[in-house]
Design a protein around this motif. Sequence first.
Motif, PDB file in Angstrom:
ATOM      1  N   UNK A  48       0.794  -1.221   0.000  1.00 51.90           N
ATOM      2  CA  UNK A  48       0.000   0.000   0.000  1.00 51.90           C
ATOM      3  C   UNK A  48       0.836   1.285   0.000  1.00 51.90           C
ATOM      4  N   UNK A  49       1.876   1.395   0.860  1.00 48.05           N
ATOM      5  CA  UNK A  49       2.663   2.639   0.844  1.00 48.05           C
ATOM      6  C   UNK A  49       3.281   2.930  -0.516  1.00 48.05           C
ATOM      7  N   UNK A  50       3.762   1.883  -1.205  1.00 46.56           N
ATOM      8  CA  UNK A  50       4.368   2.103  -2.521  1.00 46.56           C
ATOM      9  C   UNK A  50       3.336   2.593  -3.530  1.00 46.56           C
ATOM     10  N   UNK A  51       2.135   2.024  -3.482  1.00 40.79           N
ATOM     11  CA  UNK A  51       1.092   2.416  -4.435  1.00 40.79           C
ATOM     12  C   UNK A  51       0.576   3.816  -4.115  1.00 40.79           C
ATOM     13  N   UNK A  52       0.288   4.074  -2.861  1.00 42.39           N
ATOM     14  CA  UNK A  52      -0.257   5.380  -2.464  1.00 42.39           C
ATOM     15  C   UNK A  52       0.725   6.504  -2.776  1.00 42.39           C
ATOM     16  N   UNK A  53       2.012   6.235  -2.576  1.00 44.09           N
ATOM     17  CA  UNK A  53       3.037   7.260  -2.822  1.00 44.09           C
ATOM     18  C   UNK A  53       3.616   7.209  -4.237  1.00 44.09           C
ATOM     19  N   UNK A  54       2.931   6.462  -5.113  1.00 43.67           N
ATOM     20  CA  UNK A  54       3.282   6.399  -6.532  1.00 43.67           C
ATOM     21  C   UNK A  54       4.738   5.961  -6.747  1.00 43.67           C
ATOM     22  N   UNK A  55       5.105   4.908  -6.013  1.00 44.46           N
ATOM     23  CA  UNK A  55       6.442   4.338  -6.168  1.00 44.46           C
ATOM     24  C   UNK A  55       6.400   3.009  -6.926  1.00 44.46           C
ATOM     25  N   UNK A  56       5.366   2.841  -7.739  1.00 43.06           N
ATOM     26  CA  UNK A  56       5.242   1.628  -8.549  1.00 43.06           C
ATOM     27  C   UNK A  56       5.074   2.018 -10.011  1.00 43.06           C
ATOM     28  N   UNK A  57       5.345   1.076 -10.884  1.00 38.12           N
ATOM     29  CA  UNK A  57       5.167   1.327 -12.315  1.00 38.12           C
ATOM     30  C   UNK A  57       4.766   0.030 -13.007  1.00 38.12           C
ATOM     31  N   UNK A  58       4.001   0.150 -14.079  1.00 40.64           N
ATOM     32  CA  UNK A  58       3.658  -0.988 -14.917  1.00 40.64           C
ATOM     33  C   UNK A  58       4.670  -1.065 -16.040  1.00 40.64           C
ATOM     34  N   UNK A  59       5.226  -2.244 -16.263  1.00 41.52           N
ATOM     35  CA  UNK A  59       6.273  -2.396 -17.269  1.00 41.52           C
ATOM     36  C   UNK A  59       5.951  -3.537 -18.227  1.00 41.52           C
ATOM     37  N   UNK A  60       6.396  -3.351 -19.440  1.00 40.88           N
ATOM     38  CA  UNK A  60       6.174  -4.358 -20.461  1.00 40.88           C
ATOM     39  C   UNK A  60       5.854  -3.696 -21.787  1.00 40.88           C
TER      40      UNK A  60
END
Length: 375
Positions: A48-60
Motif C-alpha cells: 500500500x505505501x508504494x502504491x499510495x506514494x506512486x512508487x510503482x510502475x507498470x512495465x512491459x
Amino acid sequence: MEKTEFSCTKGAEAVLNVPSNSSIPILYHPLFGPHDNLLLLELDEKLLPDVINQRVSLRGEPNEDAVLCTKSKTYAVKFVGTSNSVFLVPPSEQFVVDETPPVAAVIKVAPGIMELVEVSPKIDKLKTLLLENPYRYDEDDEMRDSNLYKWDDLINKVQASDDELKSALRVLSAVEINGYWRIVDDKYMGRVLKTLINNSILNDWSLNSLDENEVVESLVNDGISLVIARHCLEVHGSKTNGGVWELDKKRVCVHFAREILLAKGKMNMESFMEEWISKVPGGMLASLDMLEGEILVEKLGIQSWVYAFSVSSLPSDPAGRFSRLFQERAKWEWKDLHSYIRDLSVPGLTSDGLLLKYTRRTQPTADAEPVFTAR
C-alpha cells in the motif's frame, strides 16, 4: 434489481455503517455503467505505501503481459473473475441527502479483480538486448549508434524492478559508456586483462595490491579508455580495506579457462590442465573446483575430456533452464547438477520444489549418488 432514476443518499457510508444481521436498500446511480473502464486491484498491505506514494510502475511492451514493479520486486498482474457481483458505491458527498431510510447507490459492477503475484524478473531479455551490440575496441560509427540502450530504455523494455535490473547488470558485467549500457566483448576484455597483468610484471606490482590510479594510467597509455580500464578492475578484482585493488584469483583463472576451451572446444583433461596452469598469472593456483558451473567432464574409456558449458549462457527461467540442461545430458548426477541450478530463484518455491517440479529423482541404493532425469 430495477433501475431507479433519482438521487441517492448516504452512499458508501450507508454500507459501511450497516449493523450486523441487517440490510440496506441498494439502488442504481443515475450514471450507472458501463463497466469495462473499471478494474479493481487487490493489494497486500505491505504494498500500500508504494502504491499510495506512486512508487510503482507498470512495465512491459505491447506484446507482453504487464507486470507491476516496486523498487525491489516484480509482480505479475492477473485477472481473477468473480461469480458474485462486486458493487462500487461512491461516497455520499457526491449526492444530495434527501432519502430516508439510507440507501446505497451502485455506480459500477466489477466483473472481477486484478491480483498481484510476485514473480522472478525477466532478465534473459536484458542479456539479449545488450548482446545485440557488445562493445568492441574497433567498433565503427555505424555500430556505435545502433541497438544501444540507456537506463530509461531498459526499464521500458525489461520486466524487472530497478533493484533487480541493477543487480542483473552487475551479474552481466555491463558498464555504462557514454550514457548507454554495454556488455564488453569477451575477447577485448581478455586483451585488457592481459595488458593489466603484463603492466604489473613490468612495473613490479603485486596483483594483491594494485593502486587504481597507477593501473588505470598505464592502461590508458596503452590506448584503453578510462571507463574500460576501471571496468576491468571491477570485473576481475575487488577493493580491499586499504583502498587498493586485488585481482580475484577465481575470476582470473575462470577467464583463462573459458578462453582456452572456447578456442579449442573439447579437450583432453591432462592437456587442458597443462595449458590452463601455464596461462594463469604467477602466484595464482588453478584448481578444477573453480570451474563448477563452467565446464562439464566426460569419461571416454580411461580418459577424461572437458568442454565449456557455462551457467551464464543458460536461460534464467526454471522451465528454460531445465529444458536446456536435459538437452545437454539426459541424466545428471547431483554433484554436477547443483552448480547449474543454485542461482535459480522463484518466489514461493524452494530448490527442492524446483527439483520436484522439473525432474525425476532415482537412487538405486541409499549410498548411491542420486540421478535426475526430465519429468
